[in-house]
Design an enzyme around this catalytic site. Structure first.
Site, short mmCIF file in Angstrom:
data_model
loop_
_atom_site.label_atom_id
_atom_site.label_comp_id
_atom_site.label_asym_id
_atom_site.label_seq_id
_atom_site.Cartn_x
_atom_site.Cartn_y
_atom_site.Cartn_z
N SER A 127 -12.14 -57.65 10.24
CA SER A 127 -13.46 -57.27 9.76
C SER A 127 -14.05 -58.37 8.92
O SER A 127 -13.31 -59.15 8.28
CB SER A 127 -13.28 -56.00 8.91
OG SER A 127 -14.42 -55.78 8.14
N THR A 129 -15.15 -57.93 6.25
CA THR A 129 -14.82 -57.64 4.84
C THR A 129 -13.79 -58.64 4.30
O THR A 129 -13.66 -58.78 3.09
CB THR A 129 -14.24 -56.22 4.63
OG1 THR A 129 -13.12 -56.07 5.48
CG2 THR A 129 -15.25 -55.14 4.91
N TYR A 154 -9.42 -51.21 1.60
CA TYR A 154 -9.56 -51.40 3.06
C TYR A 154 -9.63 -52.88 3.39
O TYR A 154 -8.91 -53.38 4.25
CB TYR A 154 -10.83 -50.67 3.56
CG TYR A 154 -11.20 -51.06 4.97
CD1 TYR A 154 -10.46 -50.60 6.06
CD2 TYR A 154 -12.28 -51.91 5.22
CE1 TYR A 154 -10.79 -50.98 7.36
CE2 TYR A 154 -12.62 -52.29 6.51
CZ TYR A 154 -11.88 -51.83 7.58
OH TYR A 154 -12.20 -52.21 8.86
N LYS A 158 -6.99 -55.55 5.57
CA LYS A 158 -7.30 -56.46 6.69
C LYS A 158 -6.86 -57.88 6.34
O LYS A 158 -6.38 -58.62 7.20
CB LYS A 158 -8.79 -56.40 7.02
CG LYS A 158 -9.24 -55.07 7.62
CD LYS A 158 -8.65 -54.81 9.00
CE LYS A 158 -9.07 -53.47 9.56
NZ LYS A 158 -8.41 -53.10 10.82
N PHE A 223 -27.29 -46.57 -0.42
CA PHE A 223 -26.55 -46.89 -1.64
C PHE A 223 -27.10 -48.15 -2.31
O PHE A 223 -26.66 -49.25 -2.01
CB PHE A 223 -25.05 -47.05 -1.31
CG PHE A 223 -24.43 -45.78 -0.80
CD1 PHE A 223 -24.16 -44.73 -1.66
CD2 PHE A 223 -24.13 -45.63 0.55
CE1 PHE A 223 -23.59 -43.56 -1.20
CE2 PHE A 223 -23.56 -44.46 1.03
CZ PHE A 223 -23.30 -43.42 0.15
N ARG A 236 -26.61 -56.36 6.52
CA ARG A 236 -25.46 -56.42 7.42
C ARG A 236 -25.87 -57.05 8.74
O ARG A 236 -27.05 -57.17 9.04
CB ARG A 236 -24.94 -54.99 7.73
CG ARG A 236 -24.40 -54.25 6.52
CD ARG A 236 -23.04 -54.78 6.10
NE ARG A 236 -22.51 -54.10 4.93
CZ ARG A 236 -22.75 -54.45 3.66
NH1 ARG A 236 -23.54 -55.47 3.39
NH2 ARG A 236 -22.20 -53.79 2.66
N1 LIG Z 1 -16.43 -49.51 12.99
C1 LIG Z 1 -16.55 -50.51 12.14
O1 LIG Z 1 -17.56 -50.61 11.43
C2 LIG Z 1 -15.49 -51.59 12.03
C3 LIG Z 1 -15.81 -52.84 11.46
C4 LIG Z 1 -14.82 -53.81 11.33
C5 LIG Z 1 -13.54 -53.54 11.78
N2 LIG Z 1 -13.25 -52.33 12.32
C6 LIG Z 1 -11.88 -52.06 12.75
O2 LIG Z 1 -11.89 -51.75 14.14
C7 LIG Z 1 -10.85 -50.81 14.42
C8 LIG Z 1 -11.42 -49.65 15.19
O3 LIG Z 1 -12.49 -49.07 14.44
P1 LIG Z 1 -13.32 -47.83 14.99
O4 LIG Z 1 -14.67 -47.94 14.37
O5 LIG Z 1 -13.19 -47.73 16.45
O6 LIG Z 1 -12.55 -46.65 14.27
P2 LIG Z 1 -12.16 -45.19 14.81
O7 LIG Z 1 -11.68 -44.42 13.64
O8 LIG Z 1 -13.26 -44.62 15.62
O9 LIG Z 1 -10.95 -45.52 15.78
C9 LIG Z 1 -9.65 -45.69 15.32
C10 LIG Z 1 -8.77 -44.82 16.18
O10 LIG Z 1 -7.43 -45.02 15.76
C11 LIG Z 1 -6.79 -43.77 15.66
N3 LIG Z 1 -5.73 -43.94 14.67
C12 LIG Z 1 -5.84 -44.15 13.33
N4 LIG Z 1 -4.63 -44.27 12.78
C13 LIG Z 1 -3.72 -44.16 13.79
C14 LIG Z 1 -2.32 -44.22 13.86
N5 LIG Z 1 -1.56 -44.40 12.76
N6 LIG Z 1 -1.73 -44.06 15.06
C15 LIG Z 1 -2.46 -43.86 16.18
N7 LIG Z 1 -3.80 -43.79 16.17
C16 LIG Z 1 -4.42 -43.95 14.98
C17 LIG Z 1 -7.88 -42.78 15.27
O11 LIG Z 1 -7.57 -41.46 15.67
C18 LIG Z 1 -9.06 -43.33 16.02
O12 LIG Z 1 -9.18 -42.76 17.32
C19 LIG Z 1 -10.23 -50.45 13.08
O13 LIG Z 1 -9.08 -51.24 12.90
C20 LIG Z 1 -11.29 -50.84 12.08
O14 LIG Z 1 -10.74 -51.18 10.83
C21 LIG Z 1 -14.21 -51.35 12.47
#
Ligand SMILES: NC(=O)c1ccc[n+]([C@@H]2O[C@H](COP(=O)([O-])OP(=O)(O)OC[C@H]3O[C@@H](n4cnc5c(N)ncnc54)[C@H](O)[C@@H]3O)[C@@H](O)[C@H]2O)c1
Length: 346
Positions: A127, A129, A154, A158, A223, A236
């Site tokens: 990310s 972040t 968080y 990362k 916010f 962003r």
């Molecule tokens: N959406 C954003 O804004 C964003 C930005 C930067 C990075 N990310 C990263 O991208 C990745 C995916 O994000 P997303 O937005 O699709 O999130 P999301 O929550 O929609 O998807 C994550 C999925 O992982 C599953 N999960 C969580 N912990 C688990 C575990 N221990 N075992 C098995 N499954 C598990 C959840 O049920 C979910 O389906 C994450 O690593 C997040 O940190 C997301």
């Protein structure tokens, strides 16, 4: 078929869109998800788009033995995209240990299992972040911008994850890795079959915005309007989720086809445009004709003031560029919200 790719968190927001794009170019996808932030129907909806049902294992990635069994059952996995994690900045401030466990233990489990099962490549969801709040001179952010102290647990997970991957690759493991640093993914698949649907109250801006526009939430909280930005709200780099998903396919192909000399690479995935939260609300209202009631509230702990990407390295080296407009992307998020109402989910 080009081979099997394991997608952890594949029932989630970015993982489901990536699964569709992997299937579109001929990969067989195995999804591992514990459904902690997603629903089993997502698998049906992926199949509606691609015509192919991905294999699905409801497994928690903290459970190494269960993950090992997945590798054995689906032998021949060539690559892994590791999305599974907890992702809400605000929640991580309140529940840091939940984040340290869920965002670190699964990563270690997978990296340990990869050589045993001869997996060739690992893509990691990082990310922006990790850059913290970059100095003005480092905006837009390139991959070489300093990694500053994280502003939330968080963000810290990362950073730690990236260090774990760096040290693992440095120790000459028999696989390659690409770390993708996402900016702010928004929108939904153009079919409106899949989109962002977090369990509970959304922590991300756009699902909260579309739920408010639908009347499910009373008003959207912005916010802070006293940041040092032109309109005072945070800035962003909002990137279309399908554009983002496609970058994962390119990353997988790059590793599996040995296109890079380096065993570890980093790419920023963004559009290169900074858009403020208030501008985003305006763009949504313009592109959908739907009003969004909102109020300005206090700043939220852990939020970064402004950040957007310099995506040139990904554009040139990966040959990938984000192409969708913010208006079309917000319209896709609204179509998805309408679909949720049609399905009586929201
Ligand atoms: N959406 C954003 O804004 C964003 C930005 C930067 C990075 N990310 C990263 O991208 C990745 C995916 O994000 P997303 O937005 O699709 O999130 P999301 O929550 O929609 O998807 C994550 C999925 O992982 C599953 N999960 C969580 N912990 C688990 C575990 N221990 N075992 C098995 N499954 C598990 C959840 O049920 C979910 O389906 C994450 O690593 C997040 O940190 C997301």
């Amino acid at each position: 078929m080009k081979g099997k790719i394991l997608v952890t968190g594949g029932a989630g927001y970015i993982g489901s869109h990536t699964t569709v794009e992997l299937q579109a170019v001929g990969y067989e996808v195995v999804i591992v998800d514990n459904l902690s932030n997603s629903r089993a129907e997502v698998i049906d909806n992926i199949e509606k788009i691609s015509g192919i049902r991905p294999a699905f294992e409801q497994v928690d990635c903290n459970d190494k033995a269960a993950l090992d069994a997945v590798f054995k059952k689906h032998s021949g996995i060539r690559g892994i995209i590791h999305f599974a994690a907890s992702k809400a900045v605000g929640e991580s401030v309140e529940k840091p240990l939940l984040y340290y466990r869920n965002n670190i233990v699964p990563l270690v489990n997978i990296l340990e299992l990869m050589p045993i099962h001869k997996v060739e490549g690992f893509v990691f969801s990082s990310s922006c972040t990790v850059y913290g709040q970059p100095d003005a001179k480092n905006l837009p952010v390139t991959e070489t911008a300093p990694i500053l102290p994280a502003t939330s647990p968080y963000g810290n997970t990362k950073q730690i994850d990236e260090e774990i991957i760096r040290d693992t690759i440095h120790a000459s493991v028999p696989f390659k890795s690409i770390i993708l640093r996402y900016f702010n993914p928004i929108g939904a698949h153009p079919t409106a079959e899949i989109g962002e649907l977090p369990n509970g109250v959304p922590q991300n801006l756009v699902p909260f915005l579309t739920q408010t526009a639908m009347g499910i939430r009373k008003e959207l909280s912005v916010f802070g309007n006293d940041y040092s930005t032109p309109d005072g709200s945070c800035i962003r780099d909002f990137i279309n989720v399908v554009d983002l998903a496609k970058a994962h396919v390119v990353a997988v192909e790059r590793m599996l086809n040995n296109k890079s000399k380096a065993n570890l690479e980093y790419f920023n995935l963004g559009t290169g445009r900074g858009v403020s939260v208030l501008e985003l609300i305006n763009a949504f209202e313009k592109s959908t004709g739907v009003k969004v009631p909102y109020k300005i509230v206090a700043r939220r702990e852990g939020d970064i003031e402004q950040i957007w990407a310099n995506p040139r390295y990904a554009n040139e080296v990966l040959g990938w560029t984000a192409v969708e407009t913010i208006e079309d992307t917000l319209k896709s998020a609204w179509d998805w919200q309408l679909k949720l109402r049609e399905r009586k989910i929201m």
